[in-house]
Motif scaffolding. Structure first.
Motif, short mmCIF file in Angstrom:
data_model
loop_
_atom_site.label_atom_id
_atom_site.label_comp_id
_atom_site.label_asym_id
_atom_site.label_seq_id
_atom_site.Cartn_x
_atom_site.Cartn_y
_atom_site.Cartn_z
N GLU A 1 0.83 -1.19 0.00
CA GLU A 1 0.00 0.00 0.00
C GLU A 1 0.88 1.25 0.00
OE1 GLU A 1 -4.13 1.45 2.15
OE2 GLU A 1 -2.69 0.23 3.28
N GLY A 2 0.57 2.16 -0.89
CA GLY A 2 1.35 3.38 -1.05
C GLY A 2 2.48 3.26 -2.05
N LYS A 3 2.74 2.03 -2.52
CA LYS A 3 3.84 1.82 -3.47
C LYS A 3 3.36 1.82 -4.92
CE LYS A 3 7.15 1.31 -0.43
NZ LYS A 3 6.44 1.19 0.83
N SER A 4 2.08 2.05 -5.17
CA SER A 4 1.55 2.29 -6.51
C SER A 4 1.07 3.73 -6.54
CB SER A 4 0.39 1.34 -6.84
OG SER A 4 0.82 0.01 -6.93
N VAL A 5 1.69 4.54 -7.40
CA VAL A 5 1.40 5.97 -7.46
C VAL A 5 0.95 6.31 -8.88
CG1 VAL A 5 2.28 8.30 -7.11
CG2 VAL A 5 3.17 6.40 -5.72
N ASN A 6 -0.30 6.69 -9.02
CA ASN A 6 -0.86 7.00 -10.34
C ASN A 6 -1.15 8.48 -10.47
OD1 ASN A 6 -1.19 4.33 -11.69
ND2 ASN A 6 -2.45 3.90 -9.89
N VAL A 7 -0.66 9.05 -11.57
CA VAL A 7 -0.96 10.45 -11.92
C VAL A 7 -1.90 10.41 -13.12
CG1 VAL A 7 -0.02 12.69 -12.58
CG2 VAL A 7 1.31 11.14 -11.10
N PRO A 8 -3.21 10.50 -12.90
CA PRO A 8 -4.19 10.31 -13.97
C PRO A 8 -4.58 11.63 -14.64
CG PRO A 8 -5.31 10.33 -11.85
CD PRO A 8 -3.87 10.63 -11.58
N TRP A 9 -3.94 11.94 -15.78
CA TRP A 9 -4.29 13.18 -16.47
C TRP A 9 -5.75 13.11 -16.93
CZ3 TRP A 9 -0.73 15.94 -14.77
CH2 TRP A 9 0.63 15.71 -14.96
N PRO A 10 -6.56 14.10 -16.61
CA PRO A 10 -7.99 14.04 -16.93
C PRO A 10 -8.33 14.44 -18.35
CG PRO A 10 -7.52 16.02 -15.68
CD PRO A 10 -6.23 15.25 -15.75
N VAL A 11 -7.35 14.99 -19.08
CA VAL A 11 -7.60 15.45 -20.45
C VAL A 11 -6.40 15.12 -21.32
CG1 VAL A 11 -9.12 17.35 -19.74
CG2 VAL A 11 -6.65 17.75 -19.95
N GLN A 12 -6.58 15.23 -22.62
CA GLN A 12 -5.47 15.09 -23.55
C GLN A 12 -4.72 16.42 -23.64
OE1 GLN A 12 -8.01 14.24 -26.99
NE2 GLN A 12 -7.33 16.14 -27.94
N GLY A 13 -3.58 16.41 -24.34
CA GLY A 13 -2.85 17.64 -24.58
C GLY A 13 -1.85 18.02 -23.51
N MET A 14 -1.54 17.12 -22.58
CA MET A 14 -0.57 17.44 -21.53
C MET A 14 0.83 17.47 -22.12
SD MET A 14 -2.84 17.76 -19.26
CE MET A 14 -2.03 17.95 -17.68
N LEU B 1 -2.32 11.67 -28.15
CA LEU B 1 -2.77 13.05 -28.31
C LEU B 1 -2.28 13.98 -27.20
CD1 LEU B 1 -6.45 12.43 -29.50
CD2 LEU B 1 -4.40 12.84 -30.89
N ASN B 2 -1.14 13.64 -26.59
CA ASN B 2 -0.47 14.56 -25.68
C ASN B 2 0.60 15.33 -26.44
OD1 ASN B 2 -1.99 14.17 -23.42
ND2 ASN B 2 -0.51 12.90 -22.33
N ARG B 3 1.37 16.17 -25.73
CA ARG B 3 2.28 17.08 -26.42
C ARG B 3 3.68 17.06 -25.82
NH1 ARG B 3 1.68 22.02 -25.91
NH2 ARG B 3 2.69 22.55 -27.88
N VAL B 4 4.15 15.91 -25.35
CA VAL B 4 5.50 15.84 -24.78
C VAL B 4 6.52 15.85 -25.91
CG1 VAL B 4 7.06 14.55 -23.29
CG2 VAL B 4 4.61 14.56 -22.80
N SER B 5 7.51 16.71 -25.81
CA SER B 5 8.55 16.82 -26.83
C SER B 5 9.72 15.90 -26.48
CB SER B 5 9.06 18.26 -26.91
OG SER B 5 9.86 18.57 -25.78
N PRO B 6 10.64 15.67 -27.42
CA PRO B 6 11.85 14.91 -27.06
C PRO B 6 12.57 15.51 -25.86
CG PRO B 6 11.68 15.10 -29.45
CD PRO B 6 10.58 15.95 -28.87
N GLY B 7 12.56 16.85 -25.76
CA GLY B 7 13.18 17.48 -24.60
C GLY B 7 12.47 17.15 -23.31
N GLY B 8 11.16 16.97 -23.35
CA GLY B 8 10.42 16.58 -22.15
C GLY B 8 10.84 15.20 -21.67
N ALA C 1 2.95 9.36 -25.48
CA ALA C 1 2.61 10.68 -24.94
C ALA C 1 3.29 11.77 -25.76
CB ALA C 1 3.02 10.79 -23.48
N ALA C 2 4.06 11.37 -26.77
CA ALA C 2 4.82 12.33 -27.57
C ALA C 2 3.90 13.18 -28.45
CB ALA C 2 5.84 11.59 -28.44
N ASP C 3 4.31 14.38 -28.70
CA ASP C 3 3.59 15.26 -29.60
C ASP C 3 3.53 14.61 -30.98
OD1 ASP C 3 2.27 17.42 -30.60
OD2 ASP C 3 3.99 18.78 -30.58
N GLY C 4 2.34 14.48 -31.53
CA GLY C 4 2.18 13.87 -32.84
C GLY C 4 1.71 12.43 -32.81
N ASP C 5 1.62 11.85 -31.62
CA ASP C 5 1.14 10.47 -31.54
C ASP C 5 -0.36 10.43 -31.82
OD1 ASP C 5 2.10 7.59 -30.39
OD2 ASP C 5 0.00 7.98 -29.89
#
Length: 733
Positions: A311-324, A365-372, A357-361
């Motif tokens: 318990e506590g060792k599963s950590v989920n960050v659930p983005w509620p929308v696309q475009g992050m 449909l997220n916007r993470v760049s190679p730099g991200g 999650a890369a921009d263009g997938d």
């Protein structure tokens, strides 16, 4: 001041490197081949109890690499494992063209297609980085290894596919895609075994210390494959099986962090370690408001935290929308991921590196760049002495996948990390991350937060943001200047007004001193170092301030004048994006470096050369490049008596390639260059020596410029004293 972080590189001694001007030779990679499995005509209705697809081993105890017996295979240079040292190959990779045999028989353009891994391989080959990486022999996973995570039915189900004719398998594809998001062909069993076995071998090479870090370029992916079910393009859970196997093999690997940045929740990986307190699983993924994004359940929500001892060792960050985008992911890293990771103190980090999650997938449909992706990797290399294994998961725009994978590989190799496209996170990201923080603070001390945070305050009551550069400028002009009788150099009416408050000099600089110390450094530029926890940023800044004082103290003790220039690297809110189809050719942070060089040249022309007959140049971090640019563009030979550059993981400073041989020799003779032993420049040169134009380099077994500077300050002072000694000798009448 923190203790120096020791680099794992052990093959070099801390001695200057002899100069040689030879270039590296290209490396030829072996070819690949694979015999087809037998395909009798049978039915497929009884594949496995969970409809999970699995495969039988066609090898008899001898694993094959690209058609070769692995007992006879070394790296791509034909060198055996025992002949390789971590010094030359700090980074490894796993790849086989045979993983391209797994193809959808009714839809060759299926998103999970062979081009994904082939494009990565071509990109790395095009960038000529594979010759600087150790090729880890690939093999098939064994039944016993798979059963460390999966039910026997998973293994047997994939095994049985070897017995069916390709036409029979083809008939089942539509059904499998509908029920499990899977497709199969006659090569699927072998390729699934190869992908999982390759992940094991890469992770084991990192865990055992044969390499510092590495990239498993494997497919099919694995993080959706649950202990009782294969699904979502995944047959065996590559990362989960590799984690279980390396913790079984190595007593010193007790705690493992799995960071999953694939745009989909890694349901299979979380289930595999649901109740395990020694595996920390962190996932950043699209969830959408109702959890409808694949795999489509509430299991990936923020309140899914593990069970029992886990318990506590599963950590989920659930983005509620696309475009992050980049800033959103980095906000999660700074405020959640890295504080937890440092508190957990893993012995090994595995990245489930999905690039969807890369921009263009087209799916994520997220916007993470190679730099991200590069910045996230850079953060993770600060853990467990840089023992990081990257394992490919999803990503369905082959070009975006290749570019993102190349940026991650650059970080693994110690090259400068590509910059993020944007640095200001969205309100949605801040809200999501803070919600996760509040839920998990019962398990993690590093997340204990006050009852009211900045984002809880109404917009009208929120405190005004303060520019860190202005804070540092104020500190320097008041605290540092007052303590050392320094004057602020007025720049507000010059083209370099952004450096106002960051340039100080001794009083009576033009009349009192014959020797001037010209010190250019990047105090406060936290991105110039391999990142530490976000909680340590303030401490890191103070360490830089303290380090700069050592040079100020030295100049004062010796009676030298001082010109002190601080460089604050600036990050745009949003990097301009080129039109689709147009390649962006400008290098990350090139504009900021150019502005710093121009400012340093202005100070050189208007203060340094007018103030003293003799000049000592000292550069720290990104200040080295600015100093070297001044030396390269001005007639510095008549003034400069000693040059010290303390380099982090920035580009190695050098005089230009077009400089005369005399200037290169002069720089080599006058210079002391201290750099991490695993710096990209040293690794690329290998056993050959760096060129003269890069100066007299001493490799140091540390990873941060600030630590090198602090630990070697006595050597730096002695070097300067030695170079200035002839000027202090009395002349004979």
């Amino acid at each position: 001041m923190s203790a120096p972080s020791v680099s794992p590189v052990t093959g070099r001694s801390d001695e200057p490197i002899i100069v040689d001007d030879d270039d590296d030779a290209p490396v030829v990679l072996p070819s690949a081949s694979h015999a087809l499995a037998p395909s009798p005509s049978l039915s497929l209705r009884e594949v496995t109890p969970a409809m999970s697809v699995a495969t039988a081993s066609t090898s008899s105890g001898i694993h094959r690499l690209n058609g070769l017996d692995s007992r006879d295979v070394g790296d791509q240079n034909g060198t055996s494992d025992s002949a390789l040292s971590l010094d030359r190959y700090r980074t490894g990779y796993v790849y086989s063209s045979e993983m391209m045999l797994h193809v959808n028989p009714i839809d060759p353009d299926h998103p999970e297609r062979p081009l994904r891994v082939f494009k990565i391989f071509l990109k790395l080959k095009e960038k000529n980085v594979l010759s600087h990486m150790k090729r880890i022999p690939i093999r098939e996973v064994t039944e016993d290894e798979v059963k460390l995570v999966h039910d026997r039915g998973i293994w047997e189900g994939v095994q049985r596919l070897d017995a069916y004719h390709p036409d029979v398998l083809k008939e089942q594809v539509l059904m499998l895609e509908t029920t499990s998001s899977l497709y199969i062909n006659e090569h699927t069993p072998y390729v699934a075994r190869l992908s999982c076995g390759g992940a094991i071998e890469l992770v084991d090479a990192v865990a055992s210390g044969r390499i510092q870090n590495g990239f498993a370029i494997v497919r099919p992916p694995g993080h959706h494959a649950e202990p009782h079910k294969s699904m979502g393009f995944c047959f065996f859970n590559n990362v989960a099986v590799a984690t279980r196997e390396v913790t079984r093999r190595h007593d010193h690997i007790n705690k493992v962090l799995i960071l999953d940045w694939d745009v989909h929740h890694g349901n299979g990986t979380q289930r595999a370690f649901e109740d395990d307190p020694n595996v920390l699983y962190i996932s950043l993924h699209r969830y959408d408001e109702d959890g409808s994004f694949y795999p489509g359940s509430t299991y990936g929500n923020f309140d899914s935290t593990g069970t029992g001892a886990g318990e506590g060792k599963s950590v989920n960050v659930p983005w509620p929308v696309q475009g992050m985008g980049d800033a959103d992911y980095m906000y999660a890293f700074h405020h959640l991921v890295m504080p937890i990771a440092h508190e957990f103190e893993p012995d090994l980090v595995i990245i489930s590196a999905g690039f969807d999650a890369a921009d263009g997938d087209p799916i994520g449909l997220n916007r993470v760049s190679p730099g991200g992706f590069a910045q996230m990797t850079l953060e993770l290399t600060s853990l467990c002495k840089g023992k990081v294994a990257v394992v490919l998961e999803g990503g369905y725009n082959p070009d975006a996948v290749a570019n993102s994978a190349a940026a991650v590989t650059d970080v693994l190799l110690g090259m400068p990390a590509a910059e993020p496209r944007d640095t200001i996170a969205s309100t949605i990201a801040a809200h999501t991350v803070n919600r996760v923080r509040r839920h998990h603070r019962k398990w993690w001390k590093s997340l204990r937060v006050p009852q009211i945070e900045a984002d809880d305050v109404g917009a009208q009551l929120a405190p005004r943001a303060v520019d860190v550069a202005h804070l540092l400028a104020a500190y320097r002009t008041h605290e540092i200047a007052a303590a050392y009788d320094l004057l602020e150099v007025p720049l507000h009416s010059t083209p370099h007004k952004q450096f106002q408050g960051h340039v100080l000099c001794s009083e009576e600089i033009f009349t009192k001193f014959s020797t001037i110390v010209f010190f250019v450094h990047d105090m406060g530029n936290w991105r110039s170092e391999r990142s530490t926890s976000s909680n340590d940023e303030q401490q890191a800044a103070l360490q830089l301030l303290d380090a700069s004082r050592s040079i100020i103290d030295y100049a004062r003790e010796r009676g030298y004048g001082l010109v002190d220039v601080n460089i604050m690297r600036e990050f745009a809110t949003e990097r301009p994006r080129p039109p689709i189809g147009i390649k962006q050719t400008s290098r990350a942070n090139e504009s900021a470096q150019l502005e710093a060089a121009k400012a340093a040249a202005f100070i050189w022309d208007n203060i340094v050369t007018l103030a003293g007959k003799h000049v000592v140049m000292v550069g720290l971090g990104s200040g080295c490049s600015a100093l070297t640019a001044v030396m390269d563009e001005r007639a510095a030979e008549s003034h400069v008596k000693a040059i010290v550059n303390v380099v982090g993981y920035n580009d190695m400073p050098s005089v230009s390639l077009q400089s005369t041989a005399d200037r290169k020799k002069w720089y080599y003779k006058k210079s002391m260059v201290l750099a991490p032993a695993d710096h990209r420049h040293l690794i690329e040169r290998g056993d050959a020596a760096p060129l003269k134009r890069f100066g007299k380099i001493t490799p140091i077994h540390d990873t941060e410029a600030i630590n090198i500077f602090s630990e070697r300050i006595d050597d730096i002072k002695s070097f300067i004293d030695k170079k200035l000694a002839p000027l202090r000798r009395p002349t004979v009448a």
